[in-house]
Write a protein that holds these residues in place. Structure first.
Motif, short mmCIF file in Angstrom:
data_model
loop_
_atom_site.label_atom_id
_atom_site.label_comp_id
_atom_site.label_asym_id
_atom_site.label_seq_id
_atom_site.Cartn_x
_atom_site.Cartn_y
_atom_site.Cartn_z
N TYR A 274 70.73 -27.58 87.09
CA TYR A 274 69.49 -27.82 86.33
C TYR A 274 69.67 -28.80 85.17
O TYR A 274 68.87 -29.69 85.00
N TYR A 316 60.34 -23.13 84.79
CA TYR A 316 61.52 -22.25 84.74
C TYR A 316 61.16 -20.83 84.32
O TYR A 316 62.05 -20.06 83.93
N MET A 319 63.34 -17.52 84.77
CA MET A 319 64.74 -17.84 85.11
C MET A 319 65.65 -17.62 83.92
O MET A 319 65.28 -17.90 82.78
N GLN A 323 72.31 -18.60 83.01
CA GLN A 323 72.91 -18.56 84.34
C GLN A 323 72.61 -19.84 85.11
O GLN A 323 73.49 -20.41 85.75
N HIS A 324 71.37 -20.29 85.02
CA HIS A 324 70.98 -21.51 85.74
C HIS A 324 71.07 -22.70 84.79
O HIS A 324 70.07 -23.27 84.41
#
Ligand code: MTE
Length: 325
Positions: A274, A316, A319, A323-324
């Motif tokens: 990302y 997002y 989310m 983590q992402h």
């Protein structure tokens, strides 16, 4: 553990202090909601070399004459064009910030075509002049803040990637987009070394790719894109760290599975898919809370999604951005 991935930059590559002192100062102010996309003040006409051929003529036809002088952009001053064109990351030319400007003349940009393949109804390879045909580029100037290890405000000339993708009719299975840069080791000296696995490869989720702030840029400061900045066509994703904005794009492929990228392959602990600008998520080796704006002394606070949260945060929702990363 908070983390964010960014191509490793040796301390020697960080903006030298003297750069700051000499630069003109930026006006105070922040881009406001809705002002992220906007016209910039009148810029000089497009400069073309006498040897220019097809796509450069197409571009010239669209940029000739006066550029609009109204400004719908935020109040932050533009970064000096000289800084934007002499302090670059373009590892195809080498890893020093000065390499791209020195060696960029070796990049052959004409003729140029871009293949659009994978999960699309209308795949193929398309000459850049056809991609640019009909784009009213004189009205397509986007003054955007861009963050790398440093930050700048650049008046890009381009058009939303979504417009191109829609023309090629993404299928319902198109969930990600993979981009590749030119591979030409004969002319690109950096590609004779395995700095990364060539060609440079990046990816976006389809909704990110379709977002109106995601641009394909073909120029800056009223001129055709300088080679060192990714001529003739590059991605600009202003809410993400700079390495997502892949230069000199030759291939766009729509795919079903999340792709890997050059930087993830290089170091998956430091670089994620990302790469959203996020002051709360540190790189494993340093804080990302503040940034150096080229032309200013000191540092300023880095903004969530680089100041474009109103535009992109919903992409997002739900989310975990730690983590992402
Ligand atoms: N694209 C290619 N093909 N090769 C590169 O080395 N570097 C990336 C990105 N796109 C890079 C690339 C990185 S790390 C950054 S920070 C930006 O381009 C730099 O863009 P700029 O030099 O125009 O500021």
């Amino acid at each position: 553990m908070a983390r964010y991935r960014y191509p490793a930059i040796p301390e020697s590559e960080v903006t030298p202090r003297e750069l700051f002192a000499q630069r003109r100062r930026f006006l105070k102010g922040t881009l406001t909601r809705g002002a992220a996309l906007g016209m910039v003040a009148a810029a000089p006409g497009l400069l073309l070399s006498p040897t220019s051929r097809a796509w450069t003529e197409t571009l010239s036809g669209q940029l000739s004459g006066e550029l609009p002088s109204r400004s719908l952009a935020g109040e932050e001053a533009l970064t000096d064009r000289k800084d934007v064109t002499t302090y670059n990351n373009f590892y195809e030319f080498g890893t020093r910030k000065s390499d791209p400007e020195v060696y960029a003349h070796k990049l052959v940009t004409d003729p140029w075509s871009v293949s659009i393949e994978g999960e699309v109804g209308k795949p193929g390879s398309f000459a850049l002049e056809d991609i640019l045909a009909g784009q009213a580029l004189e009205e397509r100037i986007y003054r955007l803040r861009c963050v790398e290890a440093w930050s700048m405000v650049i008046p890009w000339i381009g058009f939303p990637l979504a417009e191109l993708l829609k023309r090629h009719e993404p299928t319902s299975r198109a969930r990600y987009v993979v981009f590749e840069s030119i591979f030409d080791p004969d002319n690109l000296r950096g590609q004779r070394r395995s700095i990364i696995e060539w060609p440079y490869r990046e990816g976006l989720r389809i909704d990110e790719a379709m977002h109106p702030l995601t641009l394909l840029a073909v120029g800056m400061y009223g001129e055709r894109m300088p080679n060192q900045n990714g001529a003739p066509i590059r991605l600009v994703v202003p809410w993400k760290y700079g390495f997502k904005s892949i230069k000199s794009v030759v291939s766009i492929r729509l795919v079903e599975e999340m792709p890997t990228t050059s930087w993830i392959d290089q170091n998956p602990d430091e670089y994620g898919f990302y790469a959203n600008v996020n002051p709360a998520v540190d790189h494993p080796r340093w804080s990302q809370a503040r940034e150096r704006r080229i032309g200013e002394s000191g540092r300023r606070d880095t903004l969530m999604f680089n100041g474009y949260a109103d535009e992109v945060a919903e992409l997002y929702a739900g989310m975990d951005l730690n983590q992402h990363f």
